[in-house]
Structures are given as structure tokens and as C-alpha cells.
Motif scaffolding. Structure first.
Motif, mmCIF file in Angstrom:
data_model
loop_
_atom_site.group_PDB
_atom_site.id
_atom_site.type_symbol
_atom_site.label_atom_id
_atom_site.label_comp_id
_atom_site.label_asym_id
_atom_site.label_seq_id
_atom_site.Cartn_x
_atom_site.Cartn_y
_atom_site.Cartn_z
ATOM 1 N N ASN A 54 0.584 -1.819 77.947
ATOM 2 C CA ASN A 54 1.498 -1.043 78.793
ATOM 3 C C ASN A 54 1.886 -1.835 80.042
ATOM 4 N N THR A 82 -6.091 -3.828 75.982
ATOM 5 C CA THR A 82 -5.439 -2.641 76.532
ATOM 6 C C THR A 82 -6.402 -1.458 76.677
ATOM 7 N N THR A 83 -5.980 -0.461 77.458
ATOM 8 C CA THR A 83 -6.773 0.780 77.534
ATOM 9 C C THR A 83 -6.512 1.652 76.309
ATOM 10 N N GLU A 84 -5.406 1.379 75.616
ATOM 11 C CA GLU A 84 -5.005 2.188 74.456
ATOM 12 C C GLU A 84 -5.988 1.982 73.301
ATOM 13 N N SER A 85 -6.465 3.088 72.740
ATOM 14 C CA SER A 85 -7.411 2.930 71.630
ATOM 15 C C SER A 85 -7.015 3.759 70.410
ATOM 16 N N TRP A 101 -7.171 -6.451 68.423
ATOM 17 C CA TRP A 101 -6.931 -5.378 69.406
ATOM 18 C C TRP A 101 -8.239 -5.154 70.175
ATOM 19 N N LEU A 102 -8.225 -5.427 71.463
ATOM 20 C CA LEU A 102 -9.418 -5.261 72.294
ATOM 21 C C LEU A 102 -9.183 -4.123 73.282
ATOM 22 N N VAL A 103 -10.149 -3.228 73.366
ATOM 23 C CA VAL A 103 -9.993 -2.086 74.265
ATOM 24 C C VAL A 103 -10.723 -2.358 75.580
ATOM 25 N N LYS A 104 -10.005 -2.083 76.709
ATOM 26 C CA LYS A 104 -10.584 -2.247 78.049
ATOM 27 C C LYS A 104 -11.603 -1.151 78.302
ATOM 28 N N PRO A 105 -12.590 -1.397 79.144
ATOM 29 C CA PRO A 105 -12.843 -2.645 79.846
ATOM 30 C C PRO A 105 -13.493 -3.670 78.912
ATOM 31 N N PHE A 106 -13.203 -4.960 79.163
ATOM 32 C CA PHE A 106 -13.778 -5.985 78.289
ATOM 33 C C PHE A 106 -15.102 -6.482 78.859
ATOM 34 N N GLN B 117 -13.169 -3.625 86.344
ATOM 35 C CA GLN B 117 -11.883 -3.282 85.739
ATOM 36 C C GLN B 117 -11.507 -1.818 85.974
ATOM 37 N N MET B 121 -7.863 0.842 85.155
ATOM 38 C CA MET B 121 -7.945 2.065 84.361
ATOM 39 C C MET B 121 -7.654 3.300 85.216
ATOM 40 N N PRO B 164 -2.825 7.237 78.291
ATOM 41 C CA PRO B 164 -3.296 6.031 77.606
ATOM 42 C C PRO B 164 -4.775 5.747 77.844
ATOM 43 N N GLN B 167 -10.970 6.556 77.926
ATOM 44 C CA GLN B 167 -12.369 6.236 78.212
ATOM 45 C C GLN B 167 -12.906 7.182 79.284
ATOM 46 N N SER B 174 -14.002 -1.471 72.435
ATOM 47 C CA SER B 174 -14.182 -2.058 71.105
ATOM 48 C C SER B 174 -13.310 -3.311 70.910
ATOM 49 N N CYS B 175 -13.686 -4.142 69.940
ATOM 50 C CA CYS B 175 -12.913 -5.333 69.568
ATOM 51 C C CYS B 175 -12.643 -5.266 68.074
ATOM 52 N N GLU B 176 -11.389 -5.401 67.701
ATOM 53 C CA GLU B 176 -11.059 -5.348 66.262
ATOM 54 C C GLU B 176 -10.119 -6.482 65.917
#
Lengths: 120, 178
Positions: A54, A82-85, A101-106, B117, B121, B164, B167, B174-176
Motif C-alpha cells: 500500500n 506488507t501489513t496485508e495478510s 509475500w512477507l507480512v509485517k512486522p518482519f 515497525q 502499522m 489492511p 495484526q 508470516s513468510c510465504e
């Protein structure tokens, strides 16, 4: 040294990503949104693109589509951070040609591990 | 909460009947009772709109506080990490130098990155909530006070997509890989 294009409209996120990647030995170029990234991608090569979704002007999925249309970035790994999951957004990212696709926070260690898996 | 209560009270049929009975006692006609009810509804809507605008202003203030806090934390974070790096370089080559404590300090700083971070958010969450509240306030004004009869009123757009940020804690996401 591998070169990474880090794209995020949030200055604090760009700083966090850059700090993590530079500490891991990568060369980092920052872009403030998709449009800025697209312009920077035109003038040099990158080994990986790590982009937010975004953002104003151009979002991460649109950037991915544009990069994939450019022969220079046909096979370059593109990760969306992104924060989008939602599954819907992930599928849109995948369809656009994103590598992951990685979701924040990393988590810094996890990010470096994932980059290590996909970067050539 | 007060506004909601007022709206509920004045829009209920039970209260309407009560008002009519009261009107009879006060020797006023139905038209006057209806006017009194409509006035009360308008006042309640105005009060509700005031509350919505107060909340959006508070959210703007919260955003500024978070920005300030985020900036200060980042500044200290970089200051600390740069000093640790300087100390590491100064110690290199010295026989009695044990870098383990400095390495540990660097690990702690690295561990703070996930939590740092929060600003990004929180900013997205606040922006989405603010947009929704402003749209509610605008809708209320338009529907209750017919503010845009001439089509001139500008409505804050309703967010097109769900929030959006889903959390509710700062654990790593997650990591995909596709």
C-alpha cells in the motif's frame, strides 16, 4: 555485493529495512513508492526488489506487474513486504509475478534467510 | 456514548408515545410534539457529529505523538548501533578485547527492529479508522441536515477495502514463497 531495491512510503520502515540489509552485507537503494522505484529500476540493475504493497502513486502489485513486463526484471526476485495478510491480496501478488509475500512486522533474521533463499 | 443514548431515546416509539401523552397534558397539539421530537433528533445528531469530529481530531493528535515517538526511537536506535560499531572497531586488534558483550548489545538492537515497525502499522490503522469516522460524520451531516441539497457538500470517501492492518500484536509476520 548484491544490490537490493527497498521500496516503502514509510520512512521508518525504509530505515529498518535498510539497516537490516546493510548489516547483512547488501547494497541498498531506497525508493519512496512504486513510481519512484520504477524510475530507479530503469536506470540500474538490482538483484532483488523488496516492496511494500500500500503506497501512494503506485502500489507494490502494480510495480511488480510493470517490472515483470520489463525483460531486465523478468527473473529478478520480487518480495512484497506488507501489513496485508489476506489470501486474496496474496493471490493478486502471485498473479502479478511476485516471488514471495512477507507480512509485517518482519523479523530481521527471517528476512535475511528468505532473501538468501531467493537471491542469485 | 451520551449521543448514542440520546439518539436511541428520542427515536424510540415508546418515547414518542410518552411525548404525545406529555403533549396532551401540556395542552399542545400533535404538530408541536412532532416538531419538538424532530428538534431533539437534530440536536442529538449534531452532538453525535461533534463527538465523531472530536475523535478524529484526537486520532490526528495520536498520529503526531506516534510520529514523534517513532522518530526519537529511531534516532536513539541509530545512535546506539553506531556507537557499538565504533567500539567494535576500536577494540579490534587489542589482545584483551572481548567483543562478546558488544555483539550481544548489537543483537539486542537487532531484536528491537521488529517492534520498531509499530509506527508504520499504527499509522495505517489510524488512517483507515480516521477515514471511516470522517465518512460517518459527513454522512450524518448530509442525511440529517441535508447539507448537500445543492450538491456542494464534500463527503470524505468511505474506505473501499477492509482495514489492511489485521495484526493485534507485534510478533513477526508470516513468510510465504510462491
Amino acid at each position: 555485493m548484491h544490490s537490493i531495491l527497498a521500496v516503502d512510503d514509510s520512512a521508518s520502515m525504509r530505515q529498518m529495512v535498510s539497516f537490516t540489509l546493510k548489516n547483512a552485507g547488501f547494497n541498498v537503494v531506497e525508493a519512496i513508492d512504486g513510481q519512484d522505484a520504477w524510475e530507479k529500476a530503469g536506470s540500474r540493475d538490482f538483484d532483488l526488489v523488496l516492496t511494500d504493497q500500500n503506497m501512494p502513486r503506485m502500489d507494490g502489485i502494480s510495480l511488480t506487474k510493470k517490472l515483470r513486463d520489463n525483460p531486465k526484471f523478468k527473473t529478478t526476485p520480487i518480495l512484497i513486504l506488507t501489513t496485508e495478510s489476506s489470501d486474496q491480496m496474496k493471490q493478486a501478488g502471485r498473479a502479478a509475478g511476485a516471488t514471495g509475500w512477507l507480512v509485517k512486522p518482519f523479523d530481521p533474521a527471517k528476512l535475511i534467510e528468505v532473501i538468501g533463499k531467493v537471491i542469485r | 456514548m451520551a449521543s448514542r443514548a440520546v439518539l436511541r431515546d428520542f427515536s424510540g416509539e415508546k418515547l414518542y408515545a410518552h411525548r404525545l401523552r406529555g403533549a396532551k397534558r401540556m395542552q399542545i397539539d400533535d404538530a408541536q410534539a412532532t416538531m419538538a421530537l424532530e428538534t431533539a433528533q437534530l440536536l442529538a445528531a449534531a452532538e453525535l457529529q461533534d463527538h465523531l469530529m472530536t475523535v478524529t481530531n484526537d486520532l490526528d493528535r495520536l498520529q503526531r505523538l506516534i510520529d514523534d515517538a517513532g522518530e526519537a526511537l529511531m534516532c536513539h536506535f541509530y545512535g546506539a548501533s553506531q556507537n557499538v560499531n565504533v567500539l567494535m572497531k576500536l577494540g579490534e586488534g587489542q589482545a584483551a578485547f572481548d567483543p562478546s558483550a558488544l555483539k550481544k548489545a548489537m543483537e539486542h538492537l537487532g531484536g528491537a527492529i521488529t517492534a520498531l515497525q509499530f509506527q508504520d502499522m499504527a499509522t495505517q490503522l489510524i488512517a483507515h479508522t480516521n477515514k471511516r469516522l470522517r465518512n460517518c460524520a459527513d454522512q450524518l451531516a448530509r442525511d440529517t441536515f441535508a447539507d448537500d441539497e445543492d450538491g456542494a457538500a464534500v463527503l470524505d470517501e468511505e474506505p473501499l477495502r477492509p482495514n489492511p492492518v489485521t495484526q493485534d500484536e507485534m510478533d513477526a509476520g508470516s513468510c510465504e514463497l510462491f
